[in-house]
Write a protein that holds these residues in place. Structure first.
Motif, PDB file in Angstrom:
ATOM      1  N   VAL A  70       0.861  -1.292   0.203  1.00  0.00           N
ATOM      2  CA  VAL A  70      -0.146  -0.199   0.136  1.00  0.00           C
ATOM      3  C   VAL A  70       0.842   1.327   0.085  1.00  0.00           C
ATOM      4  O   VAL A  70       1.901   1.349   0.860  1.00  0.00           O
ATOM      5  CB  VAL A  70      -1.025  -0.091   1.162  1.00  0.00           C
ATOM      6  N   ALA A  71       0.757   2.048  -0.883  1.00  0.00           N
ATOM      7  CA  ALA A  71       1.368   3.122  -1.084  1.00  0.00           C
ATOM      8  C   ALA A  71       1.348   4.291   0.122  1.00  0.00           C
ATOM      9  O   ALA A  71       0.310   4.379   0.658  1.00  0.00           O
ATOM     10  CB  ALA A  71       1.053   3.967  -2.325  1.00  0.00           C
ATOM     11  N   PRO A  72       2.512   4.948   0.479  1.00  0.00           N
ATOM     12  CA  PRO A  72       2.585   5.832   1.488  1.00  0.00           C
ATOM     13  C   PRO A  72       1.778   7.231   0.985  1.00  0.00           C
ATOM     14  O   PRO A  72       1.727   7.370  -0.107  1.00  0.00           O
ATOM     15  CB  PRO A  72       3.910   6.247   1.928  1.00  0.00           C
ATOM     16  N   PHE A  73       1.328   7.908   1.960  1.00  0.00           N
ATOM     17  CA  PHE A  73       0.989   9.549   1.664  1.00  0.00           C
ATOM     18  C   PHE A  73       2.155  10.154   1.239  1.00  0.00           C
ATOM     19  O   PHE A  73       3.197  10.223   1.651  1.00  0.00           O
ATOM     20  CB  PHE A  73       0.313   9.852   2.860  1.00  0.00           C
ATOM     21  N   ASP A  74       1.658  11.425   0.156  1.00  0.00           N
ATOM     22  CA  ASP A  74       2.389  12.435   0.084  1.00  0.00           C
ATOM     23  C   ASP A  74       2.030  13.471   0.601  1.00  0.00           C
ATOM     24  O   ASP A  74       1.149  14.202  -0.166  1.00  0.00           O
ATOM     25  CB  ASP A  74       2.711  12.399  -1.589  1.00  0.00           C
ATOM     26  N   LEU A  75       2.230  13.921   1.705  1.00  0.00           N
ATOM     27  CA  LEU A  75       1.646  15.001   2.350  1.00  0.00           C
ATOM     28  C   LEU A  75       1.966  16.336   1.652  1.00  0.00           C
ATOM     29  O   LEU A  75       1.186  17.349   1.499  1.00  0.00           O
ATOM     30  CB  LEU A  75       2.039  15.312   3.934  1.00  0.00           C
ATOM     31  N   ASP A  76       3.061  16.419   0.945  1.00  0.00           N
ATOM     32  CA  ASP A  76       3.462  17.754   0.433  1.00  0.00           C
ATOM     33  C   ASP A  76       2.522  18.082  -0.780  1.00  0.00           C
ATOM     34  O   ASP A  76       2.581  19.007  -1.320  1.00  0.00           O
ATOM     35  CB  ASP A  76       5.065  17.627   0.029  1.00  0.00           C
ATOM     36  N   ALA A  77       2.285  16.812  -1.398  1.00  0.00           N
ATOM     37  CA  ALA A  77       1.242  17.027  -2.372  1.00  0.00           C
ATOM     38  C   ALA A  77      -0.281  17.312  -2.320  1.00  0.00           C
ATOM     39  O   ALA A  77      -1.278  17.459  -3.176  1.00  0.00           O
ATOM     40  CB  ALA A  77       1.198  15.770  -3.446  1.00  0.00           C
ATOM     41  N   SER A  78      -0.576  17.267  -1.082  1.00  0.00           N
ATOM     42  CA  SER A  78      -2.047  17.293  -0.629  1.00  0.00           C
ATOM     43  C   SER A  78      -2.603  18.367  -0.866  1.00  0.00           C
ATOM     44  O   SER A  78      -3.941  18.525  -1.191  1.00  0.00           O
ATOM     45  CB  SER A  78      -2.091  16.836   1.005  1.00  0.00           C
ATOM     46  N   SER A  79      -1.823  19.728  -0.818  1.00  0.00           N
ATOM     47  CA  SER A  79      -2.567  20.819  -0.892  1.00  0.00           C
ATOM     48  C   SER A  79      -2.919  21.039  -2.653  1.00  0.00           C
ATOM     49  O   SER A  79      -4.142  21.547  -2.996  1.00  0.00           O
ATOM     50  CB  SER A  79      -1.707  22.181  -0.863  1.00  0.00           C
ATOM     51  N   GLU A  80      -2.191  20.528  -3.543  1.00  0.00           N
ATOM     52  CA  GLU A  80      -2.620  20.551  -4.863  1.00  0.00           C
ATOM     53  C   GLU A  80      -3.768  19.354  -4.925  1.00  0.00           C
ATOM     54  O   GLU A  80      -4.711  19.918  -5.885  1.00  0.00           O
ATOM     55  CB  GLU A  80      -1.675  19.982  -5.772  1.00  0.00           C
ATOM     56  N   VAL A  81      -3.626  18.233  -4.414  1.00  0.00           N
ATOM     57  CA  VAL A  81      -4.843  17.158  -4.510  1.00  0.00           C
ATOM     58  C   VAL A  81      -6.040  17.975  -3.999  1.00  0.00           C
ATOM     59  O   VAL A  81      -7.201  17.800  -4.548  1.00  0.00           O
ATOM     60  CB  VAL A  81      -4.469  15.995  -3.933  1.00  0.00           C
ATOM     61  N   LEU A  82      -5.999  18.629  -3.013  1.00  0.00           N
ATOM     62  CA  LEU A  82      -7.244  19.374  -2.430  1.00  0.00           C
ATOM     63  C   LEU A  82      -7.873  20.212  -3.691  1.00  0.00           C
ATOM     64  O   LEU A  82      -9.214  20.070  -3.734  1.00  0.00           O
ATOM     65  CB  LEU A  82      -6.895  20.095  -1.175  1.00  0.00           C
ATOM     66  N   SER A  83      -7.194  20.982  -4.222  1.00  0.00           N
ATOM     67  CA  SER A  83      -7.751  21.918  -5.217  1.00  0.00           C
ATOM     68  C   SER A  83      -8.422  21.125  -6.322  1.00  0.00           C
ATOM     69  O   SER A  83      -9.555  21.418  -6.894  1.00  0.00           O
ATOM     70  CB  SER A  83      -6.644  22.969  -5.921  1.00  0.00           C
ATOM     71  N   LEU A  84      -7.757  20.070  -6.779  1.00  0.00           N
ATOM     72  CA  LEU A  84      -8.082  19.175  -7.859  1.00  0.00           C
ATOM     73  C   LEU A  84      -9.413  18.132  -7.223  1.00  0.00           C
ATOM     74  O   LEU A  84     -10.449  18.095  -8.225  1.00  0.00           O
ATOM     75  CB  LEU A  84      -7.138  18.022  -8.359  1.00  0.00           C
ATOM     76  N   ARG A  85      -9.594  17.841  -6.353  1.00  0.00           N
ATOM     77  CA  ARG A  85     -10.855  17.297  -5.654  1.00  0.00           C
ATOM     78  C   ARG A  85     -11.885  18.015  -5.666  1.00  0.00           C
ATOM     79  O   ARG A  85     -12.969  17.697  -6.208  1.00  0.00           O
ATOM     80  CB  ARG A  85     -10.576  16.712  -4.259  1.00  0.00           C
ATOM     81  N   ILE A  86     -11.666  19.433  -5.163  1.00  0.00           N
ATOM     82  CA  ILE A  86     -12.845  20.268  -5.279  1.00  0.00           C
ATOM     83  C   ILE A  86     -13.327  20.420  -6.511  1.00  0.00           C
ATOM     84  O   ILE A  86     -14.462  20.499  -6.755  1.00  0.00           O
ATOM     85  CB  ILE A  86     -12.490  21.604  -4.418  1.00  0.00           C
ATOM     86  N   LEU A  87     -12.278  20.660  -7.536  1.00  0.00           N
ATOM     87  CA  LEU A  87     -12.757  21.061  -8.881  1.00  0.00           C
ATOM     88  C   LEU A  87     -13.658  19.783  -9.448  1.00  0.00           C
ATOM     89  O   LEU A  87     -14.806  19.752  -9.946  1.00  0.00           O
ATOM     90  CB  LEU A  87     -11.661  21.208  -9.571  1.00  0.00           C
ATOM     91  N   LEU A  88     -13.056  18.489  -9.223  1.00  0.00           N
ATOM     92  CA  LEU A  88     -13.729  17.394 -10.018  1.00  0.00           C
ATOM     93  C   LEU A  88     -15.088  16.871  -9.210  1.00  0.00           C
ATOM     94  O   LEU A  88     -15.917  16.678  -9.729  1.00  0.00           O
ATOM     95  CB  LEU A  88     -12.857  16.364 -10.155  1.00  0.00           C
ATOM     96  N   GLU A  89     -15.004  16.857  -7.964  1.00  0.00           N
ATOM     97  CA  GLU A  89     -15.886  16.328  -7.058  1.00  0.00           C
ATOM     98  C   GLU A  89     -17.213  17.302  -7.095  1.00  0.00           C
ATOM     99  O   GLU A  89     -18.340  16.842  -7.087  1.00  0.00           O
ATOM    100  CB  GLU A  89     -15.478  15.979  -5.754  1.00  0.00           C
ATOM    101  N   SER A  90     -17.184  18.709  -7.255  1.00  0.00           N
ATOM    102  CA  SER A  90     -18.120  19.712  -7.428  1.00  0.00           C
ATOM    103  C   SER A  90     -18.703  19.143  -8.654  1.00  0.00           C
ATOM    104  O   SER A  90     -20.099  19.278  -8.820  1.00  0.00           O
ATOM    105  CB  SER A  90     -17.570  20.940  -7.422  1.00  0.00           C
ATOM    106  N   GLN A  91     -18.095  19.009  -9.936  1.00  0.00           N
ATOM    107  CA  GLN A  91     -18.546  18.594 -11.113  1.00  0.00           C
ATOM    108  C   GLN A  91     -19.215  17.465 -10.961  1.00  0.00           C
ATOM    109  O   GLN A  91     -20.711  17.227 -11.616  1.00  0.00           O
ATOM    110  CB  GLN A  91     -17.442  18.581 -12.133  1.00  0.00           C
TER     111      GLN A  91
END
Length: 224
Positions: A70-91
């Motif tokens: 199971v892959a580890p988390f990349d906490l440094d990338a979480s902020s970018e992933v947050l923005s993408l989640r909001i965009l796509l999940e809102s759609q």
């Protein structure tokens, strides 16, 4: 809306995604094909193919023949992933709001209730699994499979385990689900999108505040 047929490997992959996001399969844990096959009462082949799919999505690392981790988390990338989640999940939520039927609303209520019941029973792993099923089913209703596919890739890189360990977070998430469902029932697509954005942002902000507080006290926990 009829449920889309899924192959055995897709069913295994979804079981493993849910298990990883819920914490049933810990970050850094080795996934043994035979154990998974025995658990699901299936052959090795769909398990092997499911692990290949999850490796492509970023949920696991390694060779499926020798064993996946199971892959580890990349906490440094979480902020970018947050923005993408909001965009796509809102759609996806907008699409679901435009298509959802009374029967599907009832189904989502049951899933949301399972989430709340597991939380009240103190079973956070079951609550996280129910949370996954709630969101996945909601997004399926939008009938936007490519967008959902990219969202699942983002989920592999998001620290759900850390967020859901926060004291009281699962209970607050249950309340946020209620707000989202209320907007869907009212046919309010804009309200459902706003509730989705606030739901995603709330968890991330709570995690960030928790980590900052722990760092200031020199108590930052090391996660795999």
């Amino acid at each position: 809306m009829m449920m889309q047929f899924r192959t055995k490997e897709e069913q295994v992959a979804d079981f493993l995604r849910e298990g990883i996001i819920s914490g049933r399969f810990a970050r850094g844990a080795r996934l043994k094909q035979q154990e998974i096959a025995d658990l699901l009462k299936t052959s090795i082949t769909p398990v092997r193919e499911a692990l290949k799919l999850l490796a492509a999505e970023g949920y696991v690392l390694g060779d499926s023949y020798r064993g996946a981790v199971v892959a580890p988390f990349d906490l440094d990338a979480s902020s970018e992933v947050l923005s993408l989640r909001i965009l796509l999940e809102s759609q996806l939520v907008r699409g679901a709001a435009e298509k959802v039927t009374a029967a599907e609303i009832a189904e989502l209520k049951v899933l949301s209730s399972e989430f709340a019941t597991a939380y009240e029973a103190g079973d956070n792993e079951a609550a996280r699994a129910a949370n996954y099923r709630f969101h996945h089913r909601l997004f399926e209703i939008a009938a936007m499979p490519q967008t959902l596919h990219f969202v699942q890739i983002l989920w592999a890189r998001y620290p759900f385990d850390l967020i859901n360990r926060l004291k009281g977070r699962v209970g607050r998430a249950a309340d946020e689900h209620d707000e989202l469902l209320a907007a869907l029932i009212a046919g309010d697509a804009a309200g459902a999108m706003l509730a989705t954005r606030q739901h995603i942002e709330a968890g991330f902000q709570e995690l960030r505040s928790s980590l900052q507080d722990a760092d200031s006290k020199g108590k930052v926990e090391k996660y795999p």
